[in-house]
Design an enzyme around this catalytic site. Structure first.
Site, short mmCIF file in Angstrom:
data_model
loop_
_atom_site.label_atom_id
_atom_site.label_comp_id
_atom_site.label_asym_id
_atom_site.label_seq_id
_atom_site.Cartn_x
_atom_site.Cartn_y
_atom_site.Cartn_z
N GLU A 57 0.74 -1.17 0.29
CA GLU A 57 0.34 0.08 0.09
C GLU A 57 0.88 1.34 -0.41
O GLU A 57 0.80 1.85 -0.94
CB GLU A 57 -0.38 0.21 1.33
CG GLU A 57 -1.91 -1.43 1.33
CD GLU A 57 -1.18 -2.21 2.50
OE1 GLU A 57 -1.73 -2.63 2.95
OE2 GLU A 57 -0.03 -2.95 1.87
N THR A 276 12.04 -42.19 7.85
CA THR A 276 12.53 -41.55 9.40
C THR A 276 11.50 -40.59 9.37
O THR A 276 10.77 -40.45 10.02
CB THR A 276 13.36 -42.31 10.35
OG1 THR A 276 14.17 -43.25 10.13
CG2 THR A 276 13.45 -41.74 11.50
#
Length: 343
Positions: A57, A276
């Site tokens: 903005e 794992t």
């Protein structure tokens, strides 16, 4: 259905947001300023270029004179922030500029950054939300998920044969996939804040964990290497040569580790930790995205890409939604995410 001028502006703001970095604490945000009373006339545009730089903005407002912003409409992909960090609140900047209307797609879920809409309404600005919310939410999925869950978005990657094996019987796995697939992995690494592996992978494969280009050069952004597990790593391991300092967790507490990474500003982790670690994350319901590379080979044997994930019966299967499939040379990349209620 005919696309409205505001929707066109929002779609353009979304394209602008993509110019910003995909990694880091801050989201990718785009903004378009439209003339007062004329949704067809673009006055300025902006986007966020990373932490410490003007937000979208403010970037757009800086290109206009004060007389241009009076009564104008700001179209923003994310609700303007309402807090002071490295930069000031965008809600206050829009109020000070005399913006008359703000249209945004997605609300800011941040505990400290949210609330900009209420602040602007209190100042007399007309505020509208929800324009192209689904499109913008999909594009901002990584940041929104991390912010809502207070942990990084977790992308898990593995490469396997068509029969689901990650390695041959003797443990060799280089290379299951071809060059194009391996290069895509490096591109995905670069988009993440951190790359996670287990100690077992470091000890077995000694990976560098860098993001590299076609010629082997280091890419501009490098993910922070994070090693999960309690076993010691030799000082000669390649991970210690990484451009980023390695994080050794000395822990297997996955939820605790992810929470700590979030506090360090890490919003997206890329997991290449072997069966794992991957299985543990899946079993714990901590995976947000699956990046599965399938090679047209058969290996057989028991070296599966995924181990026990706590599914004892088909009713407990982890159901996924396939978002995309892409051919990379002879290989296939499947991108999927957990089906709601099945994580």
């Amino acid at each position: 259905m005919t696309e409205t001028a505001i929707e066109r502006a929002m779609r353009h703001a979304l394209s602008l947001a993509a110019h910003g970095p995909a990694y880091g604490v801050n989201p990718q945000v785009g903004c378009v300023i439209l003339a007062a009373g004329d949704d067809e006339r673009f006055l300025a545009e902006g986007w966020h270029r990373g932490a410490g730089t003007p937000h979208a903005e403010v970037d757009a407002l800086a290109k206009l004179r004060p007389e241009d912003t009076r009564g104008a409409t700001a179209v923003v992909t994310l609700e303007p922030c309402n807090h002071t960090g490295r930069t000031g609140p965008c809600s206050e900047a829009l109020i000070a500029a005399g913006i008359g209307r703000v249209v945004y797609a997605v609300s800011d879920p941040g505990a400290t950054s949210g609330g900009g809409a209420d602040r602007m309404r209190a100042a007399g600005i007309v505020v509208e939300s929800g324009v192209l919310a689904d499109e913008v939410s999909a594009a901002m999925r990584v940041w929104l998920t991390a912010t809502r869950l207070r942990r990084p978005f977790v992308s898990v990657k593995w490469a396997s044969s068509l029969d689901g094996r990650a390695a041959a019987g003797d443990g060799t796995s280089r290379w299951i996939t071809g060059t194009a697939a391996r290069q895509r992995v490096h591109e995905q690494r670069e988009l993440a804040d951190a790359i996670l592996v287990g100690t077992g992978t470091v000890l077995a494969d000694d990976p560098a964990l860098t993001a590299r280009g076609d010629a082997g050069e280091l890419m501009p952004h490098q993910p922070i290497p994070v090693v999960i597990g309690e076993r010691p790593i030799p000082v000669t391991a390649k991970v210690f040569e990484h451009p980023q300092p390695v994080l050794l967790t000395a822990s297997r507490d996955l939820e605790g580790i992810l929470a700590e990474l979030f506090e360090r500003g890490i919003r997206h982790v890329f997991v290449e930790g072997g069966p794992t670690l991957t299985s543990a994350l899946v079993a714990a319901g901590l995976v947000d995205e699956y990046l599965i590379y399938l090679a047209p080979v058969l290996l057989g044997g028991g070296r599966l890409a995924l181990g026990d994930i706590g599914v004892d019966t088909i009713a407990d299967a982890r159901r996924l939604i396939v978002d995309s499939m892409e051919s990379l040379g002879e290989d296939l990349l499947i991108v999927a995410r957990p089906r709601e209620g099945s994580q």
